[in-house]
Write an enzyme that holds these catalytic residues in place. Structure first.
Site, PDB file in Angstrom:
ATOM      1  N   ASP A 130       0.799  -1.235   0.000  1.00  0.00           N
ATOM      2  CA  ASP A 130       0.000   0.000   0.000  1.00  0.00           C
ATOM      3  C   ASP A 130       0.830   1.284   0.000  1.00  0.00           C
ATOM      4  OD1 ASP A 130       0.912  -0.583   2.532  1.00  0.00           O
ATOM      5  OD2 ASP A 130      -0.893   0.135   3.549  1.00  0.00           O
ATOM      6  N   GLU A 154      11.379  -3.872  12.482  1.00  0.00           N
ATOM      7  CA  GLU A 154      12.506  -3.240  11.780  1.00  0.00           C
ATOM      8  C   GLU A 154      13.744  -3.250  12.671  1.00  0.00           C
ATOM      9  OE1 GLU A 154       9.582  -1.817  12.424  1.00  0.00           O
ATOM     10  OE2 GLU A 154       8.669  -1.039  10.580  1.00  0.00           O
TER      11      GLU A 154
HETATM   12  C1  UGA Z   1       3.365  -0.192   9.012  1.00  0.00           C
HETATM   13  C2  UGA Z   1       4.721  -0.376   8.326  1.00  0.00           C
HETATM   14  O1  UGA Z   1       4.828   0.479   7.204  1.00  0.00           O
HETATM   15  C3  UGA Z   1       4.843  -1.834   7.877  1.00  0.00           C
HETATM   16  O2  UGA Z   1       6.044  -2.003   7.193  1.00  0.00           O
HETATM   17  C4  UGA Z   1       4.749  -2.724   9.087  1.00  0.00           C
HETATM   18  O3  UGA Z   1       4.776  -4.047   8.699  1.00  0.00           O
HETATM   19  C5  UGA Z   1       3.424  -2.472   9.777  1.00  0.00           C
HETATM   20  O4  UGA Z   1       3.274  -1.093  10.098  1.00  0.00           O
HETATM   21  C6  UGA Z   1       3.360  -3.262  11.051  1.00  0.00           C
HETATM   22  O5  UGA Z   1       4.363  -3.343  11.727  1.00  0.00           O
HETATM   23  O6  UGA Z   1       2.284  -3.737  11.398  1.00  0.00           O
HETATM   24  P1  UGA Z   1       0.882  -0.268   8.201  1.00  0.00           P
HETATM   25  O7  UGA Z   1       0.428   0.578   7.073  1.00  0.00           O
HETATM   26  O8  UGA Z   1       0.552   0.156   9.577  1.00  0.00           O
HETATM   27  O9  UGA Z   1       2.422  -0.463   8.033  1.00  0.00           O
HETATM   28  O10 UGA Z   1       0.427  -1.784   8.031  1.00  0.00           O
HETATM   29  P2  UGA Z   1      -0.234  -2.510   6.790  1.00  0.00           P
HETATM   30  O11 UGA Z   1       0.075  -1.797   5.529  1.00  0.00           O
HETATM   31  O12 UGA Z   1      -1.643  -2.795   7.108  1.00  0.00           O
HETATM   32  O13 UGA Z   1       0.526  -3.909   6.827  1.00  0.00           O
HETATM   33  C7  UGA Z   1       1.905  -4.011   6.502  1.00  0.00           C
HETATM   34  C8  UGA Z   1       2.089  -5.059   5.394  1.00  0.00           C
HETATM   35  O14 UGA Z   1       1.688  -6.325   5.873  1.00  0.00           O
HETATM   36  C9  UGA Z   1       1.257  -4.754   4.142  1.00  0.00           C
HETATM   37  O15 UGA Z   1       2.003  -5.031   2.991  1.00  0.00           O
HETATM   38  C10 UGA Z   1       0.067  -5.695   4.282  1.00  0.00           C
HETATM   39  O16 UGA Z   1      -0.441  -6.121   3.033  1.00  0.00           O
HETATM   40  C11 UGA Z   1       0.653  -6.861   5.075  1.00  0.00           C
HETATM   41  N1  UGA Z   1      -0.330  -7.502   5.986  1.00  0.00           N
HETATM   42  C12 UGA Z   1      -1.144  -6.752   6.768  1.00  0.00           C
HETATM   43  C13 UGA Z   1      -0.418  -8.878   6.029  1.00  0.00           C
HETATM   44  O17 UGA Z   1       0.315  -9.574   5.315  1.00  0.00           O
HETATM   45  N2  UGA Z   1      -1.321  -9.467   6.872  1.00  0.00           N
HETATM   46  C14 UGA Z   1      -2.167  -8.747   7.657  1.00  0.00           C
HETATM   47  O18 UGA Z   1      -2.988  -9.348   8.390  1.00  0.00           O
HETATM   48  C15 UGA Z   1      -2.076  -7.348   7.595  1.00  0.00           C
HETATM   49 MN    MN Z   2       0.618   0.135   5.097  1.00  0.00          MN
END
Ligand code: UGA
Ligand code: MN
Length: 341
Positions: free
Chosen positions: A167, A250
């Site tokens: 995203d 990270e």
């Molecule tokens: C932030 C950071 O930018 C991420 O790099 C980090 O992984 C995340 O926080 C975290 O630590 O939870 P954020 O926008 O809050 O990102 O989180 P998401 O974009 O919802 O999820 C991060 C990544 O994991 C995305 O590529 C999403 O597709 C993936 N994801 C999310 C999953 O694979 N499974 C899930 O249940 C939720």
């Molecule tokens: Mn995100």
């Protein structure tokens, strides 16, 4: 990373360290990488003839960027990946590791990835069940661990690793910057938390500190999108890891590869440019639309349209549930059979 307020984070800490029922979680927080790999499909050849107005062969000498994208099923998944793919299509010498947070393979995604022409590996890397119940959950960790395992299994000692969520928004200049990574590159990420920015503080070409609103004891208070690692460097650290510890992924990953501050290479004109943005897409439940099954045939486009939406996990038509579909002409809605019979 997930921004957690201290108040929010501590109860979670307490849960994982004190409750016996969560023993398995505690034990797996720091477990060594040993992920089972479920490859759905992959392709090594690049099917793009031209990239950025030059034939693909013009780029043959560049090190490969391994772009790791954790992704998960929700109604925005396919559109997010399409948008990202159209960015990556401009980037030569890139292998896209798409790790999907679900049990089985998604054939629709296989087909999509195959169609772009970018070399890719699509794997199924579900979050272990015990973590799904934890709030906040370690999002994208099982996926990134699987990708790390894939890199390890391929004995790659050349190329650059970058964790690119599905995203975020990527400026194409990011790719030329990280391609030069000797050990670890770092750069600012826009739209992170309270300051709308997170990244290194640079003086005289050296990283001396970090600007990020959530420190929480992290030695490396950076976002997942804010660094890149060379595989020649990473391969010297057999204990590379990304633990299931929300908010600290990270930091602990960078600690696991023995990073020292003086080694960091500031990118983007000494961290004065913003080449990646932590954009977030509104997340909604997939839609159910009440549209009788008997009309989902060749008499109109609607059958094919809803079958496609269902494969994408975006929406489905139902005889009995959901919002009744309004179909109109000249500003007036009529019964379904009026148009579809
Ligand atoms: C932030 C950071 O930018 C991420 O790099 C980090 O992984 C995340 O926080 C975290 O630590 O939870 P954020 O926008 O809050 O990102 O989180 P998401 O974009 O919802 O999820 C991060 C990544 O994991 C995305 O590529 C999403 O597709 C993936 N994801 C999310 C999953 O694979 N499974 C899930 O249940 C939720
Ligand atoms: Mn995100």
């Amino acid at each position: 990373m997930t921004r957690l307020t201290t108040a929010y984070y501590h109860p979670f800490q307490a849960t994982i360290t004190s409750k016996r029922t969560h023993g398995s979680i505690r034990n797996t927080i720091g477990i060594a990488l040993n992920e089972p790999l479920h490859i759905c499909s992959e392709r090594y050849e690049d099917h793009r003839l031209y990239i950025d107005d030059k034939p693909r062969s013009a780029y043959a000498q560049l090190p490969v960027i391994y772009f790791v994208t954790p992704t998960y099923p929700r109604r925005e998944q396919i559109p997010e990946l399409i948008r990202l793919a159209y960015t990556l299509l401009h980037v030569p010498r890139l292998h896209w590791l798409v790790a999907n947070d679900r049990e089985g393979c998604d054939n629709f995604l296989d087909m999509q990835l195959n169609g772009f022409g970018i070399p890719y590996t699509h794997m199924a890397s579900p979050m272990p069940r015990e973590y799904r119940k934890v709030k906040p959950a370690p999002r994208g960790v099982a996926n990134r661990r699987a990708a790390l395992q894939w890199l390890h299994q391929h004995n790659l000692t050349n190329g650059i690793l970058y964790f690119g969520d599905d995203d975020n928004t990527y400026d194409l200049r990011l790719f030329s910057e990280i391609r030069q990574t000797q050990r670890v590159s770092m750069f600012p990420v826009g739209l992170i938390a309270e300051y709308a920015i997170s990244g290194p503080v640079v003086r005289d070409g050296k990283v001396v500190a970090f600007l990020d609103s959530w420190v929480a004891g992290r030695r490396w208070p950076v976002d997942m999108a804010g660094f890149a690692v060379s595989l020649s460097y990473m391969s010297q650290y057999p204990n590379v890891n990304m633990p299931y510890k929300p908010g600290y992924e990270e930091d602990l990953f960078l600690r696991s590869i023995g990073l020292r501050i003086e080694q960091i290479e500031p990118r983007g004109k000494n961290c004065t440019e913003i080449l990646v943005w932590h954009t977030q897409t509104k997340n909604k439940k997939s839609a159910v639309v009440r549209l009788e099954n008997r009309f989902m045939d060749e008499r109109s486009n609607l059958g094919a349209l809803f079958r496609l939406l269902e494969r994408m996990g975006v929406a489905r038509a139902s005889d009995t549930e959901g919002l009744l579909a309004t179909i109109s002409k000249n500003g007036k809605s009529k019964t379904h059979s009026y148009f579809l019979n």
